[in-house]
Design a protein around this motif. Structure first.
Motif, PDB file in Angstrom:
ATOM      1  N   ASP A 183      -7.241 -14.183  11.993  1.00 21.81           N
ATOM      2  CA  ASP A 183      -8.444 -14.878  11.511  1.00 21.81           C
ATOM      3  C   ASP A 183      -9.656 -13.954  11.423  1.00 21.81           C
ATOM      4  OD1 ASP A 183      -7.149 -17.329  11.187  1.00 21.81           O
ATOM      5  OD2 ASP A 183      -7.420 -17.815  13.313  1.00 21.81           O
ATOM      6  N   MET A 184      -9.411 -12.693  11.076  1.00 17.05           N
ATOM      7  CA  MET A 184     -10.502 -11.726  10.910  1.00 17.05           C
ATOM      8  C   MET A 184     -10.407 -11.049   9.548  1.00 17.05           C
ATOM      9  SD  MET A 184     -10.732  -9.708  14.551  1.00 17.05           S
ATOM     10  CE  MET A 184     -11.896  -8.538  13.872  1.00 17.05           C
ATOM     11  N   ASP A 185     -11.544 -10.572   9.073  1.00 16.75           N
ATOM     12  CA  ASP A 185     -11.569  -9.723   7.891  1.00 16.75           C
ATOM     13  C   ASP A 185     -11.457  -8.290   8.371  1.00 16.75           C
ATOM     14  OD1 ASP A 185     -11.871 -11.811   6.066  1.00 16.75           O
ATOM     15  OD2 ASP A 185     -14.042 -11.842   6.348  1.00 16.75           O
ATOM     16  N   VAL A 186     -10.504  -7.534   7.810  1.00 17.31           N
ATOM     17  CA  VAL A 186     -10.285  -6.147   8.219  1.00 17.31           C
ATOM     18  C   VAL A 186     -10.295  -5.241   6.998  1.00 17.31           C
ATOM     19  CG1 VAL A 186      -8.950  -6.759  10.269  1.00 17.31           C
ATOM     20  CG2 VAL A 186      -7.774  -6.332   8.116  1.00 17.31           C
ATOM     21  N   GLN A 187     -10.505  -3.960   7.269  1.00 17.06           N
ATOM     22  CA  GLN A 187     -10.377  -2.920   6.250  1.00 17.06           C
ATOM     23  C   GLN A 187      -9.365  -1.923   6.783  1.00 17.06           C
ATOM     24  OE1 GLN A 187     -14.305  -1.413   5.519  1.00 17.06           O
ATOM     25  NE2 GLN A 187     -14.833  -3.143   4.222  1.00 17.06           N
ATOM     26  N   VAL A 188      -8.275  -1.753   6.042  1.00 15.76           N
ATOM     27  CA  VAL A 188      -7.165  -0.915   6.471  1.00 15.76           C
ATOM     28  C   VAL A 188      -6.935   0.160   5.418  1.00 15.76           C
ATOM     29  CG1 VAL A 188      -4.762  -0.912   7.163  1.00 15.76           C
ATOM     30  CG2 VAL A 188      -6.130  -2.929   7.553  1.00 15.76           C
ATOM     31  N   ARG A 189      -6.767   1.407   5.873  1.00 13.17           N
ATOM     32  CA  ARG A 189      -6.502   2.510   4.952  1.00 13.17           C
ATOM     33  C   ARG A 189      -5.059   2.959   5.097  1.00 13.17           C
ATOM     34  NH1 ARG A 189      -8.138   8.628   5.585  1.00 13.17           N
ATOM     35  NH2 ARG A 189      -7.115   9.389   3.725  1.00 13.17           N
ATOM     36  N   GLY A 190      -4.426   3.246   3.978  1.00 11.20           N
ATOM     37  CA  GLY A 190      -3.063   3.743   3.998  1.00 11.20           C
ATOM     38  C   GLY A 190      -2.528   3.912   2.589  1.00 11.20           C
ATOM     39  N   ILE A 191      -1.270   4.270   2.515  1.00 14.94           N
ATOM     40  CA  ILE A 191      -0.606   4.469   1.226  1.00 14.94           C
ATOM     41  C   ILE A 191       0.163   3.213   0.885  1.00 14.94           C
ATOM     42  CG2 ILE A 191       1.073   5.854  -0.041  1.00 14.94           C
ATOM     43  CD1 ILE A 191       0.308   8.192   1.814  1.00 14.94           C
ATOM     44  N   VAL A 192      -0.074   2.681  -0.301  1.00 18.03           N
ATOM     45  CA  VAL A 192       0.615   1.481  -0.765  1.00 18.03           C
ATOM     46  C   VAL A 192       1.996   1.892  -1.264  1.00 18.03           C
ATOM     47  CG1 VAL A 192       0.544  -0.436  -2.396  1.00 18.03           C
ATOM     48  CG2 VAL A 192      -1.572   0.402  -1.376  1.00 18.03           C
ATOM     49  N   ARG A 193       3.018   1.248  -0.739  1.00 19.64           N
ATOM     50  CA  ARG A 193       4.411   1.555  -1.080  1.00 19.64           C
ATOM     51  C   ARG A 193       5.108   0.300  -1.591  1.00 19.64           C
ATOM     52  NH1 ARG A 193       4.515   6.985  -1.035  1.00 19.64           N
ATOM     53  NH2 ARG A 193       3.767   7.820   0.914  1.00 19.64           N
ATOM     54  N   PRO A 194       6.118   0.470  -2.464  1.00 19.40           N
ATOM     55  CA  PRO A 194       6.913  -0.693  -2.861  1.00 19.40           C
ATOM     56  C   PRO A 194       7.798  -1.126  -1.689  1.00 19.40           C
ATOM     57  CG  PRO A 194       7.732   1.298  -3.927  1.00 19.40           C
ATOM     58  CD  PRO A 194       6.498   1.681  -3.171  1.00 19.40           C
ATOM     59  N   MET A 195       7.835  -2.435  -1.415  1.00 17.54           N
ATOM     60  CA  MET A 195       8.620  -2.973  -0.295  1.00 17.54           C
ATOM     61  C   MET A 195       9.304  -4.262  -0.714  1.00 17.54           C
ATOM     62  SD  MET A 195       6.113  -2.615   2.945  1.00 17.54           S
ATOM     63  CE  MET A 195       5.473  -1.062   3.458  1.00 17.54           C
ATOM     64  N   HIS A 196      10.581  -4.182  -0.991  1.00 19.05           N
ATOM     65  CA  HIS A 196      11.407  -5.372  -1.260  1.00 19.05           C
ATOM     66  C   HIS A 196      10.770  -6.312  -2.285  1.00 19.05           C
ATOM     67  CE1 HIS A 196      13.904  -4.097   2.039  1.00 19.05           C
ATOM     68  NE2 HIS A 196      12.827  -4.016   2.801  1.00 19.05           N
ATOM     69  N   GLY A 197      10.410  -5.784  -3.424  1.00 16.66           N
ATOM     70  CA  GLY A 197       9.891  -6.614  -4.510  1.00 16.66           C
ATOM     71  C   GLY A 197       8.402  -6.857  -4.462  1.00 16.66           C
ATOM     72  N   ARG A 198       7.701  -6.311  -3.520  1.00 17.52           N
ATOM     73  CA  ARG A 198       6.247  -6.443  -3.449  1.00 17.52           C
ATOM     74  C   ARG A 198       5.662  -5.117  -2.992  1.00 17.52           C
ATOM     75  NH1 ARG A 198       5.402 -10.949   0.998  1.00 17.52           N
ATOM     76  NH2 ARG A 198       7.084 -11.839  -0.170  1.00 17.52           N
ATOM     77  N   ALA A 199       4.363  -5.040  -2.949  1.00 10.27           N
ATOM     78  CA  ALA A 199       3.703  -3.824  -2.472  1.00 10.27           C
ATOM     79  C   ALA A 199       3.302  -4.047  -1.020  1.00 10.27           C
ATOM     80  CB  ALA A 199       2.478  -3.522  -3.322  1.00 10.27           C
ATOM     81  N   GLY A 200       3.264  -2.957  -0.273  1.00  6.94           N
ATOM     82  CA  GLY A 200       2.892  -3.081   1.127  1.00  6.94           C
ATOM     83  C   GLY A 200       2.345  -1.787   1.678  1.00  6.94           C
ATOM     84  N   MET A 201       1.761  -1.900   2.852  1.00  5.06           N
ATOM     85  CA  MET A 201       1.187  -0.759   3.535  1.00  5.06           C
ATOM     86  C   MET A 201       1.725  -0.749   4.959  1.00  5.06           C
ATOM     87  SD  MET A 201      -2.836   0.022   4.257  1.00  5.06           S
ATOM     88  CE  MET A 201      -3.224   0.102   2.521  1.00  5.06           C
ATOM     89  N   VAL A 202       2.122   0.423   5.428  1.00  6.42           N
ATOM     90  CA  VAL A 202       2.617   0.569   6.790  1.00  6.42           C
ATOM     91  C   VAL A 202       1.472   1.036   7.673  1.00  6.42           C
ATOM     92  CG1 VAL A 202       4.236   1.778   8.299  1.00  6.42           C
ATOM     93  CG2 VAL A 202       4.956   1.065   6.024  1.00  6.42           C
TER      94      VAL A 202
END
Length: 173
Positions: free
Chosen positions: A95-114
């Protein structure tokens, strides 16, 4: 003398302007925009609706609203079990607004960040992980280099100029 001083002043101003541009942080994008930026290092600004943990220890930060079906959610944030110590507790972001930095990767039919380090929540880079194909068969206790570099070989050892099978016959005196 004045021309030299003017040239150095212009060069100094150009260097400062480049540093000012480089120091400016990149603006964060939404999760929907990040889904279109595969293989790019981006800052994602999102609201965390829930933190889901699987039995194997993998954790997901749910950035899609509860009204959005799972099929329509095109972006996810993942933290793997082996990174748990470096990432820390994720339930505090619910329940918070966050800012996350990383590399966007394809993950099982969608995009994601680790997420593999807590500094990613402050705009820092992900943790460096070496390429496993490059370190295969290498140990720090070994005396040999991690890769078979031809320039580092002995090229025949003591007699690099002549093959040991070659015999030189000396003329009789």
């Amino acid at each position: 003398m004045n021309l030299m001083r003017l040239t150095s002043t212009v060069a100094l101003l150009a260097a400062f302007s480049l540093l000012a541009r480089a120091a400016k942080p990149k603006p964060c994008v939404t999760a929907e925009q990040a889904a279109q930026m595969v293989n790019k290092d981006v800052c994602v600004s999102a609201h965390i609706y829930d933190v889901v943990e699987l039995p194997d220890g993998t954790r997901f930060l749910d950035v899609c609203s509860p009204q959005t079906t799972d099929e329509k959610c095109r972006f996810t944030v993942v933290s793997l079990w082996e990174d748990r110590e470096d990432v820390g507790e994720l339930r505090k972001y619910r329940d918070m607004d966050v800012q996350v930095r990383g590399i966007v990767r394809p993950m099982h039919g969608r995009a994601g960040m680790v997420i593999n380090h807590a500094r990613q929540f402050n705009g820092g880079p992900p943790k460096f992980k070496p390429n496993p194909k490059l370190v295969r068969g290498f140990s720090a206790e070994q005396d040999r280099p991690p890769i078979g570099e031809p320039n580092l070989r002995s090229q025949g050892g003591r007699r690099a100029f002549m093959n040991s099978r070659d015999q030189v016959t000396l003329p009789a005196k």
